[in-house]
Design a protein around this motif. Structure first.
Motif: not given
Length: 253
Positions: A64-75, A77-79, A124-132
């Motif tokens: 794991v190289t990065e973890v974050s929480w977000f509530n906005k995303w566009e195309s 890209v998460t913030k 190697k991969a990133r967890w998708g932003y589109s999941f609930p």
């Protein structure tokens, strides 16, 4: 197939790298990535603190190289919330193990009501932003009085816009003094209508987040209406009223 380390959740099975990912819901194993949230939805009081938690897994050979929480995303890209000016000094990320994360938000505002998601990136991969994720609703409390029309007795309920999480205990106050506690948001006894008494409510553990008081009105003097609430006839700018008692009396000098 060894199912000893499996779970039933929404997961991601890696096929051949970061650009080819397939998503399945069902029994998943060691070659999958997944995030499981402790709550699908949370209802919390305005001004309080909330913890939004999750557990995540990934293949043991991923780093794991990065973890974050977000509530906005566009195309895609998460913030990161920690970089959002609206949450400055109000968010913290906590973890107890290498596979869990908790987002803590303090001094909750009604504008914080939205869906929150966790994202992690590996080499190697990133967890998708589109999941609930977890949906948060922030509510204030107020005393609801029924019936609305004039009557000798009133029923009081400690009202919120959503059902508070974790089975709260409601505390009732009369003229600012502790009156009763109950798991029901409705006060146990009808109360009589009179301008001498005011009522308010709070949730145990959040006694500082007291609802606005409710009371009746008293009309006074010199051609103007003066409104008092509670014992001692002290003015309360936070007061909402049962009803205007008729008739109105004016004294004009």
């Amino acid at each position: 197939m060894n199912l000893s380390n499996t779970s039933k959740t929404l997961s991601l099975i890696l096929v051949s790298g970061i650009d080819q990912l397939h998503f399945v819901s069902g029994v998943v194993g060691e070659s999958c990535m997944n995030v499981t949230y402790t709550h699908q939805s949370i209802c919390a009081l305005k001004g309080s603190t909330v913890d939004i938690s999750c557990f995540y897994t990934h293949p043991s050979w991923y780093n794991v190289t990065e973890v974050s929480w977000f509530n906005k995303w566009e195309s895609g890209v998460t913030k990161d919330l920690s970089l959002n000016p609206e949450y400055v000094d109000r968010v913290e990320n906590h973890r107890q193990t290498e596979k869990d994360s908790t987002l803590r938000i303090t001094d909750l505002r009604e504008s914080d009501s939205t869906e929150y998601k966790f994202r992690f990136t590996t080499d190697k991969a990133r967890w998708g932003y589109s999941f609930p994720g977890t949906s948060l609703t922030v509510t204030g409390s107020q005393v609801e009085v029924t019936p609305k029309w004039r009557s000798e007795y009133k029923t009081l309920s400690c009202s919120t816009t959503c059902t508070l999480t974790d089975n709260p205990i409601y505390i009732w106050y009369k003229n600012g003094q502790h009156l009763d506690e109950s798991t029901s948001p409705q006060y146990k006894d009808p109360v009589s209508s009179n301008y001498e008494d005011s009522y308010s409510c709070a949730v145990k553990g959040h006694e500082d987040l007291l609802s606005p008081a409710v009371c009746e009105c008293l009309f006074i003097n010199k051609g103007q209406i003066e409104i008092y609430c509670g014992t001692g006839r002290d003015w309360s700018s936070k007061c909402t009223f049962f009803h205007l008692t008729l008739p109105l009396y004016f004294k004009i000098n």
